[in-house]
Scaffold this motif. Structure first.
Motif: not given
Length: 258
Positions: A136-165
Motif C-alpha cells: 500500500r502507499v499513502g500520505d503521512l499526517p505531516r512531513e517528516m525527516q528520515p530519522r524522525e520518521f524512523a522514530h515515528y514508525v517505531k512508536e506506531c508499531l511498538h517495535a523494539g527497534g528499527v533499522q533504516f537508511c
C-alpha cells in the motif's frame, strides 16, 4: 451454533484463498470443521504458548497469520516445535486456521492494517502485478525527516527497534509492505514513495534504496504484520457476536534488542 467451517467460510470471504501464493499453505490446517466454536484466539503465529493460552480460555479455534504447517512435515512428534504444537492442539481439540499471503493481499488485511497503524491517508494499492493488492502507499499526517520518521514508525508499531537508511529528503508519501516485501521497492518508487516500511531487509537492499533516494525502514517482521491480528479478531467478533474472540497476550516478538 457456530462451527469451525462457519468461521473458515467467513474468513475466506474476507481473504480469499485464491489470493494466496502458490507455495503457501492456508485455511484449516488442523481440526474438525464441524466442531462447535464458542471461543476464538487470534495470534500472528501458532506457538506452544498460544495453544496453551487458547486451552486456558476454553477456545476451540486459533486463527493465525503464519501457517502452523509450512514446510513439508513427514512426522508429528514431540521432537520439534511443529510436532509439539500440533500434538497440543489435537490433544486439546483446538482447530487451527491460518490466513497468510491471502491476508497480505486482502482488502483490509495485513497491509491495510499496517497503513492504518501508521495513520496514512489516501491509501492505494502499490503493486500492479498478478496480486494487485500487495503493498500500500499513502500520505503521512505531516512531513517528516528520515530519522524522525524512523522514530515515528517505531512508536506506531511498538517495535523494539528499527533499522533504516536515510534517503536524503523529507518524507510525506509512504509505501508499506508487511513482512518480507523488499522486492516491491521499484513499485514503491513508481508510486512516488519517499519512504518504504518493510519487515525484513538485506544490506544490499538498504544500499540500493539509499542510492535511489528512498528512506527504507525495517521495523521487523512481527511489528509490521502484528496489526492484522486485531483485524482478524474484529472481523470474527463482528460476524459472530456470540463467539468470544480475543487477541493473544502470550505471543510476542521473538526478536529482542539490547
Amino acid at each position: 451454533m457456530t462451527t469451525v467451517q462457519d468461521i473458515l467460510t467467513f474468513l475466506e470471504g474476507f481473504a480469499p484463498p485464491e489470493l494466496a501464493e502458490s507455495w503457501d499453505n492456508v485455511g484449516l490446517l488442523c481440526g474438525d470443521r464441524t466442531q462447535t466454536v464458542t471461543g476464538v484466539l487470534c495470534a500472528l503465529d501458532v506457538t506452544e504458548e498460544v495453544v496453551a493460552e487458547a486451552a486456558a480460555q476454553g477456545a476451540e479455534l486459533i486463527v493465525a497469520h503464519h501457517p502452523a504447517i509450512f514446510t513439508s512435515v513427514s512426522r508429528v512428534t514431540a521432537d520439534d516445535a511443529t510436532g509439539r504444537i500440533l500434538r497440543a492442539a489435537i490433544r486439546q481439540d483446538i482447530a487451527l486456521i491460518c490466513m497468510h499471503t491471502n491476508a497480505d493481499c486482502a482488502r483490509g488485511g495485513v497491509n491495510d492494517a499496517l497503513a492504518s497503524a501508521l495513520f496514512l491517508t489516501g491509501v492505494v494499492d502499490m503493486e500492479a502485478g498478478e496480486n494487485k493488492m500487495l503493498g500500500r502507499v499513502g500520505d503521512l499526517p505531516r512531513e517528516m525527516q528520515p530519522r524522525e520518521f524512523a522514530h515515528y514508525v517505531k512508536e506506531c508499531l511498538h517495535a523494539g527497534g528499527v533499522q533504516f537508511c536515510d534517503g536524503g529528503k523529507p518524507i510525506r508519501r509512504v509505501a508499506v509492505g508487511g513482512g518480507a516485501c523488499g522486492k516491491l521497492m521499484d513499485q514503491a518508487l513508481a508510486k512516488g514513495a519517499d519512504a518504504f516500511v518493510i519487515g525484513d531487509h538485506s544490506y544490499d537492499l538498504m544500499q540500493r534504496a539509499q542510492s535511489l533516494g528512498l528512506t527504507l525502514v525495517d521495523a521487523g517482521h512481527f511489528p509490521t504484520e502484528d496489526p492484522v491480528v486485531a483485524v482478524f479478531a474484529a472481523q470474527i467478533s463482528g460476524a459472530f457476536p456470540s463467539v468470544h474472540t480475543a487477541v493473544s497476550v502470550r505471543h510476542t516478538d521473538c526478536i529482542q534488542f539490547v
